[in-house]
Design a protein around this motif. Structure first.
Motif, short mmCIF file in Angstrom:
data_model
loop_
_atom_site.label_atom_id
_atom_site.label_comp_id
_atom_site.label_asym_id
_atom_site.label_seq_id
_atom_site.Cartn_x
_atom_site.Cartn_y
_atom_site.Cartn_z
N PRO A 176 0.80 -1.22 0.00
CA PRO A 176 0.00 0.00 0.00
C PRO A 176 0.84 1.28 0.00
O PRO A 176 0.29 2.36 -0.13
N SER A 177 2.16 1.14 0.14
CA SER A 177 3.01 2.34 0.23
C SER A 177 3.49 2.82 -1.13
O SER A 177 4.17 3.84 -1.22
N ARG A 178 3.13 2.10 -2.21
CA ARG A 178 3.61 2.49 -3.53
C ARG A 178 2.47 2.44 -4.53
O ARG A 178 1.59 1.58 -4.45
N VAL A 179 2.53 3.37 -5.50
CA VAL A 179 1.47 3.44 -6.49
C VAL A 179 2.05 3.91 -7.83
O VAL A 179 2.97 4.73 -7.87
N LEU A 180 1.54 3.36 -8.90
CA LEU A 180 1.85 3.82 -10.25
C LEU A 180 0.66 4.62 -10.75
O LEU A 180 -0.48 4.18 -10.65
N ILE A 181 0.94 5.80 -11.27
CA ILE A 181 -0.13 6.65 -11.81
C ILE A 181 -0.16 6.54 -13.33
O ILE A 181 0.87 6.68 -14.00
N LEU A 182 -1.34 6.28 -13.84
CA LEU A 182 -1.61 6.27 -15.28
C LEU A 182 -2.57 7.43 -15.52
O LEU A 182 -3.67 7.45 -14.96
N SER A 183 -2.18 8.40 -16.33
CA SER A 183 -2.97 9.63 -16.39
C SER A 183 -3.25 10.08 -17.82
O SER A 183 -2.58 9.66 -18.77
N ALA A 184 -4.24 10.95 -17.93
CA ALA A 184 -4.60 11.63 -19.18
C ALA A 184 -5.51 12.79 -18.77
O ALA A 184 -5.99 12.83 -17.64
N HIS A 185 -5.76 13.72 -19.68
CA HIS A 185 -6.69 14.81 -19.34
C HIS A 185 -8.00 14.65 -20.11
O HIS A 185 -8.00 14.24 -21.27
N TYR A 186 -9.09 14.94 -19.42
CA TYR A 186 -10.40 14.69 -20.02
C TYR A 186 -11.07 15.94 -20.57
O TYR A 186 -12.08 15.85 -21.28
N ASP A 187 -10.54 17.12 -20.28
CA ASP A 187 -11.13 18.33 -20.84
C ASP A 187 -10.72 18.48 -22.30
O ASP A 187 -9.76 17.86 -22.76
N SER A 188 -11.47 19.29 -23.03
CA SER A 188 -11.16 19.55 -24.43
C SER A 188 -11.31 21.04 -24.72
O SER A 188 -11.75 21.82 -23.86
N MET A 189 -10.96 21.42 -25.93
CA MET A 189 -11.07 22.82 -26.34
C MET A 189 -12.51 23.11 -26.80
O MET A 189 -12.74 23.65 -27.88
N SER A 190 -13.47 22.75 -25.96
CA SER A 190 -14.89 22.91 -26.26
C SER A 190 -15.26 22.24 -27.58
O SER A 190 -16.17 22.68 -28.28
N ASN A 191 -14.56 21.19 -27.91
CA ASN A 191 -14.85 20.42 -29.11
C ASN A 191 -14.99 18.94 -28.73
O ASN A 191 -14.94 18.59 -27.55
N ALA A 192 -15.14 18.08 -29.72
CA ALA A 192 -15.30 16.65 -29.44
C ALA A 192 -14.05 16.09 -28.77
O ALA A 192 -14.14 15.18 -27.94
N GLY A 193 -12.87 16.62 -29.11
CA GLY A 193 -11.64 16.20 -28.46
C GLY A 193 -11.36 14.72 -28.56
O GLY A 193 -10.89 14.12 -27.59
N ALA A 194 -11.61 14.13 -29.73
CA ALA A 194 -11.41 12.69 -29.88
C ALA A 194 -9.95 12.31 -29.67
O ALA A 194 -9.63 11.40 -28.91
N ASP A 195 -9.06 13.04 -30.33
CA ASP A 195 -7.63 12.76 -30.18
C ASP A 195 -7.07 13.43 -28.94
O ASP A 195 -6.36 12.81 -28.15
N ASP A 196 -7.39 14.71 -28.74
CA ASP A 196 -6.85 15.53 -27.64
C ASP A 196 -7.93 15.78 -26.60
O ASP A 196 -8.70 16.73 -26.73
N ASP A 197 -7.96 15.05 -25.49
CA ASP A 197 -7.17 13.87 -25.23
C ASP A 197 -8.11 12.72 -24.91
O ASP A 197 -7.85 11.95 -24.00
N GLY A 198 -9.23 12.66 -25.67
CA GLY A 198 -10.11 11.52 -25.48
C GLY A 198 -9.38 10.21 -25.71
O GLY A 198 -9.64 9.21 -25.03
N SER A 199 -8.43 10.22 -26.65
CA SER A 199 -7.67 8.99 -26.93
C SER A 199 -6.87 8.56 -25.71
O SER A 199 -6.80 7.37 -25.39
N GLY A 200 -6.24 9.50 -25.00
CA GLY A 200 -5.48 9.15 -23.81
C GLY A 200 -6.36 8.62 -22.70
O GLY A 200 -5.99 7.67 -21.99
N ILE A 201 -7.54 9.22 -22.53
CA ILE A 201 -8.49 8.75 -21.51
C ILE A 201 -8.92 7.31 -21.81
O ILE A 201 -8.95 6.45 -20.91
N VAL A 202 -9.22 7.02 -23.07
CA VAL A 202 -9.70 5.68 -23.43
C VAL A 202 -8.56 4.67 -23.41
O VAL A 202 -8.76 3.51 -23.03
N SER A 203 -7.35 5.09 -23.78
CA SER A 203 -6.20 4.18 -23.65
C SER A 203 -5.99 3.80 -22.19
O SER A 203 -5.73 2.63 -21.87
#
Length: 441
Positions: free
Chosen positions: A249-276
């Motif tokens: 419990p003293s160690r953790v790996l973080i896997l991250s991405a950002h879910y906001d977009s430029m008020s667009n669909a944001g499929a690549d930036d960064d919907g792709s990172g969220i889904v990966s």
């Protein structure tokens, strides 16, 4: 003494001279900083351990400090300005000075932005990364120059062995496509028993709907989900975490991405990172983990990395940053127009991040994945928030800084019809294998 070999350096030197003249008559100890005075310096890796800001360069760091820095490669002294806020701006920068530019040090510009103005609007570009000068100093334990502030527990030991020992995890391209269509508005979602469409993730309501969708996805596979609200200046946001504990419990790996977009669909930036990230969590949901896996979806990356900066600061202030073995940040994983398999794993030799990068590259070099790394160094994504506090972190991305950037970056056309699903599968699988190597016994 810094020798200017181009116009940009000459402009920086002129601003530096003007700044120094303005402070040369300050009374008191000449070695002490004057009120409202800051120093922007280009220094060797980890030679300055107390700073307001720290950004990576290829070979060193640009630091902002209250006290002057000895033996800096280049340094300028600036004063805080009434009616304006100072920002560090990373490019690629134009040869001409930016609006409000006060200095250029180590390829980073110091810019005064009028109070109340959005820095990207002031600069006339959302392709530049603008970071406000910090209000509070960070103090890290000093390490030998070039060796990082600390080695993450267990990371170096887990890098031994050959590629055959990498855990085999498999990512389904059909899963990636189905989930990303939902997150980017190409298909409806059912959240809380009601049908909806996530058309954009720039507005408060759009981001709240995306979080509700993510919560549903992670709770369905047994992760513990929490929301973390924060305030940054006048901005408010919410990060989301999904945890699966490990034996330690003293160690953790973080896997991250950002879910906001430029008020667009944001499929690549960064919907792709969220889904990966979601696909990797699915692949590891039944695995025996020796350390914890934490998936983090950051808010307001597009507003200046606000979510990741708030979250990293929270971990630092609470003493939890030492638990972080590393951060794998997934920033745009779905665009490869020429199908050459080029990708980035960005570490800039910060802290011990090159160890993480080597692990990802080892996984990506597996023959069946057909991936080839292209070098890049940048602070322009959420990984850099962790560099500030001495944690190892890398950004895993498509060939954004090479010759295959998505032409729909930050545009309304950033939709799923432009993505390469097999490339996204292969890059996600490489990141997943690297994560599994750190997580599993």
């Amino acid at each position: 003494m810094t020798t200017c070999r181009n116009r940009s350096c000459a402009v920086a030197a002129l601003w530096a001279a003007l700044a120094l003249v303005s402070t040369s008559c300050a009374s008191g100890d000449p070695g002490a900083p004057a009120a409202g005075e800051i120093h922007v310096s280009h220094v060797g890796k980890d030679t300055v351990s107390t700073f307001l800001n720290r950004l990576a360069t290829e070979t060193g760091q640009v630091v902002v400090t209250r006290a002057s820095v000895d033996d800096a490669w280049q340094s300028v002294t600036l004063r805080e300005e009434r009616g304006a806020s100072l920002y560090l701006v990373e490019g690629p920068l134009p040869s001409a000075a930016l609006p409000g530019e006060r200095a250029r040090v180590g390829g980073i510009a110091a810019v005064a932005v009028p109070t109340g103005r959005d820095p990207h609007d002031w600069l006339g570009s959302h392709r530049l990364h603008a970071e406000p000068i910090g209000a509070h100093e960070v103090a890290l334990s000093r390490a030998p120059a070039g060796q990082g502030t600390r080695a993450p527990a267990g990371t170096r030991a887990r890098l031994g062995g050959d590629a055959a020992e990498l855990p085999e995890i498999h990512i389904d391209a059909a899963f990636l496509e189905a989930r990303l269509k939902e997150l980017s508005g190409a298909a409806p979602v059912t959240v809380g028993g009601r049908s909806a469409v996530i058309r954009e993730r720039g507005s408060k309501d759009g981001r709240a709907l995306a979080r509700a969708w993510m919560r549903q996805q992670y709770e369905a596979i047994g992760f513990t989900v929490e929301e973390h609200a924060y305030q940054s200046g006048w901005s408010q946001g919410v990060n989301l975490t999904a945890d699966r504990p490990g034996a330690d419990p003293s160690r953790v790996l973080i896997l991250s991405a950002h879910y906001d977009s430029m008020s667009n669909a944001g499929a690549d930036d960064d919907g792709s990172g969220i889904v990966s990230s979601l696909a990797i969590a699915h692949a590891l949901k039944d695995a025996k983990l020796s350390i914890g896996l934490r998936v983090v979806a950051f808010d307001q990356e597009e507003d200046g990395l606000l979510g990741s900066r708030a979250y990293a600061s929270k971990l630092y202030r609470s003493g939890q940053m030492d638990q972080v073995v590393g951060v794998l940040d997934l920033e745009m994983t779905g665009y490869d127009s020429n199908d050459d398999g080029h990708y980035h794993v960005i570490h800039c030799n910060e802290n011990t991040s090159s160890d993480l990068a080597a692990l990802v590259e080892e996984a990506a070099s597996r023959g069946e994945l057909g991936l080839t790394r292209v070098d890049a160094c940048t602070n322009r994504s959420d990984h850099a928030a962790f560099w500030r506090y001495g944690a190892p972190a890398v950004a895993i991305s498509q060939d954004f800084f090479g010759d295959d950037g998505n032409p729909c970056y930050h545009q309304r056309c950033d939709r799923v019809d432009r993505l390469n699903w097999d490339y996204m599968r292969r890059l996600t699988e490489a990141a997943g294998r690297a994560a599994a190597r750190l997580l599993m016994e």
